[in-house]
Design a protein around this motif. Structure first.
Motif, PDB file in Angstrom:
ATOM      1  N   HIS A 295      -4.503  -4.644   6.351  1.00 21.65           N
ATOM      2  CA  HIS A 295      -4.349  -4.557   4.898  1.00 21.65           C
ATOM      3  C   HIS A 295      -4.386  -5.929   4.231  1.00 21.65           C
ATOM      4  O   HIS A 295      -4.911  -6.089   3.120  1.00 21.65           O
ATOM      5  CB  HIS A 295      -3.019  -3.854   4.593  1.00 21.65           C
TER       6      HIS A 295
ATOM      7  N   GLU B 214       2.344   2.183   3.368  1.00 20.59           N
ATOM      8  CA  GLU B 214       1.463   2.315   4.518  1.00 20.59           C
ATOM      9  C   GLU B 214       1.444   1.047   5.377  1.00 20.59           C
ATOM     10  O   GLU B 214       1.284   1.109   6.589  1.00 20.59           O
ATOM     11  CB  GLU B 214       0.034   2.641   4.063  1.00 20.59           C
TER      12      GLU B 214
ATOM     13  N   ASP C 265       0.830  -1.211   0.000  1.00 24.67           N
ATOM     14  CA  ASP C 265       0.000   0.000   0.000  1.00 24.67           C
ATOM     15  C   ASP C 265       0.860   1.254   0.000  1.00 24.67           C
ATOM     16  O   ASP C 265       0.636   2.188   0.764  1.00 24.67           O
ATOM     17  CB  ASP C 265      -0.950  -0.017   1.213  1.00 24.67           C
ATOM     18  N   GLN C 266       1.858   1.254  -0.885  1.00 25.99           N
ATOM     19  CA  GLN C 266       2.762   2.391  -1.072  1.00 25.99           C
ATOM     20  C   GLN C 266       3.454   2.811   0.228  1.00 25.99           C
ATOM     21  O   GLN C 266       3.709   3.989   0.464  1.00 25.99           O
ATOM     22  CB  GLN C 266       2.011   3.580  -1.694  1.00 25.99           C
TER      23      GLN C 266
ATOM     24  N   GLU D 183       2.922  -0.523  15.086  1.00 28.05           N
ATOM     25  CA  GLU D 183       2.059   0.141  14.103  1.00 28.05           C
ATOM     26  C   GLU D 183       2.059  -0.616  12.778  1.00 28.05           C
ATOM     27  O   GLU D 183       1.002  -0.820  12.165  1.00 28.05           O
ATOM     28  CB  GLU D 183       2.539   1.569  13.889  1.00 28.05           C
TER      29      GLU D 183
ATOM     30  N   ARG E 184      -1.169  -2.321  10.964  1.00 26.24           N
ATOM     31  CA  ARG E 184      -1.567  -1.910   9.610  1.00 26.24           C
ATOM     32  C   ARG E 184      -1.503  -3.085   8.643  1.00 26.24           C
ATOM     33  O   ARG E 184      -2.378  -3.264   7.793  1.00 26.24           O
ATOM     34  CB  ARG E 184      -0.666  -0.779   9.117  1.00 26.24           C
TER      35      ARG E 184
ATOM     36  N   GLU F  69       7.515  -0.784   5.522  1.00 23.22           N
ATOM     37  CA  GLU F  69       8.533   0.200   5.157  1.00 23.22           C
ATOM     38  C   GLU F  69       9.206  -0.188   3.845  1.00 23.22           C
ATOM     39  O   GLU F  69       9.378  -1.377   3.546  1.00 23.22           O
ATOM     40  CB  GLU F  69       9.596   0.296   6.251  1.00 23.22           C
TER      41      GLU F  69
END
Length: 386
Positions: free
Chosen positions: A342, A305, A302-303, A334, A338, A308
């Motif tokens: 995702h 998100e 997700d680009q 985090e 995420r 890293e």
């Protein structure tokens, strides 16, 4: 539904395409469909009951790697026999442009044919040169799937036509519920891939490792995959080699346990990737991901998100990002959270339903798959020559 699936690469050599086909077949069988997979396999290879061997594969340079493929007159005969005995409602061919069972199946079959394109290679001269040979076979395909936007782009630019994008699938819960292994925990960095395949990026990670270990003295690297272990650490300072543990080939269960155990999963791949299934598996297991900024990897993450990204083939950038992440527990948490949210879009519950929808589209009102008798003697002579 009776479904035939064609695997172009040797079943006994681990790879993303083989894993995708295996998991798709398992998913479809659980749903009550009748599935047969045709794949290259050595005589001694243990096969699931739904896999039919098309004979021994041979190593061929393909898409920046060495793929074990199966081609020629005997293979063509086995393809036709499999099609005749299968009486499939639909066949699903993976990598139909590769010089293997996929192309042979396109030549031999008529009826509802679905094809999935996995390759991302924007500068494939071989594919451009082979287009006149490929075109008659590819025109028989009823529906096309690409595993990513970059695989779709390769298809459009080299072979024409278009495809719906359906990503590779993962059994998210299998990885999410795996039991961590105590000896693999504690400031560990994970890498899974073929050690001696440069594009998997282990040399980049090894180059970054001295900097990482100097800043995070209690860290260590766990490497799972086949290859020359001594050669992999040859350029590493002797006093640091003990900080790298090679696990060899691991089972699916141990792969999940490894990904559940590590503090950080690093994917330093340098190119030739159209998707990045290992990233999805890592996120499913709750491993924070640090990956090279390949277009396909950026899309899966997700680009940036959900994981890293660092500059591709830049060992210094990899080291700096790894050191920062290992020193920031809040950021690691985090990324875990995420990634876990995702990754649900890649679960087989979603991906499998999308693939079945394609099957239903091409089979509605259609006859079952049959062999194409138009190949005839001239086509057989061509296959024998090949």
């Amino acid at each position: 539904m009776k479904i035939g699936i064609v695997c172009p690469y040797a079943w006994d050599v681990p790879g993303g395409v083989q894993f995708h086909i295996r998991d798709l077949a398992d998913h479809l069988i659980r749903l009550g469909h009748e599935v047969s997979v045709l794949a290259p396999a050595d005589d001694e290879t243990p096969l699931p009951p739904y896999v039919v061997s098309a004979g021994r594969a041979v190593p061929v340079p393909y898409n920046g790697s060495v793929a074990r493929l199966n081609f020629g007159f005997l293979s063509a005969a086995r393809v036709r026999r499999w099609l005749q005995h299968g009486a499939f409602d639909v066949i699903h061919i993976h990598e139909p442009a590769s010089p293997s069972l996929g192309l042979l199946s396109c030549w031999a079959a008529q009826g509802p044919i679905v094809a999935t394109f996995h390759t991302s290679n924007p500068r494939s001269r071989a594919m451009i040169a082979a287009y006149p040979i490929l075109q008659p076979a590819l025109e028989k395909i009823s529906a096309r799937i690409a595993v990513s936007e970059y695989a779709r782009r390769t298809l459009v630019e080299h072979l024409g036509g278009d495809a719906v994008v359906i990503p590779n699938g993962v059994d998210v819960d299998f990885f999410a519920t795996a039991e961590p292994k105590a000896e693999w925990q504690g400031r560990t960095i994970g890498f899974i891939g073929r050690i001696d395949e440069p594009r998997k990026g282990l040399p980049v990670l090894m180059k970054a490792l001295p900097t990482i270990l100097s800043e995070v003295p209690d860290a260590r690297l766990l490497v799972a995959g086949r290859g020359d272990e001594a050669e992999a650490v040859a350029d590493l300072p002797a006093d640091l080699r003990s900080r790298v543990e090679f696990l060899g080939m691991v089972s699916d269960e141990d792969k999940a346990r490894l990904l559940r155990s590590v503090d950080l999963y690093v994917a330093p791949n340098t190119g030739g990737e159209s998707f990045g299934i290992i990233l999805v598996e890592a996120m499913s297991a709750g491993a924070p991901v640090l990956a090279s900024d390949l277009d396909a990897f950026a899309q899966v993450l997700d680009q940036g998100e959900a994981g890293e990204l660092f500059t591709n083939e830049d060992a210094d950038a990899l080291a700096a990002a790894a050191v920062q992440l290992l020193g920031d527990p809040a950021r690691l948490t985090e990324l875990r959270d995420r990634g876990a949210r995702h990754v649900r879009r890649f679960d087989w519950a979603t991906v499998g339903a999308d693939i079945l929808a394609v099957y239903e589209t091409v089979t509605t009102g259609a006859m079952s798959v049959a062999t194409d008798e138009r190949i005839g003697p001239r086509g057989r002579r061509r296959l024998a020559k090949d």
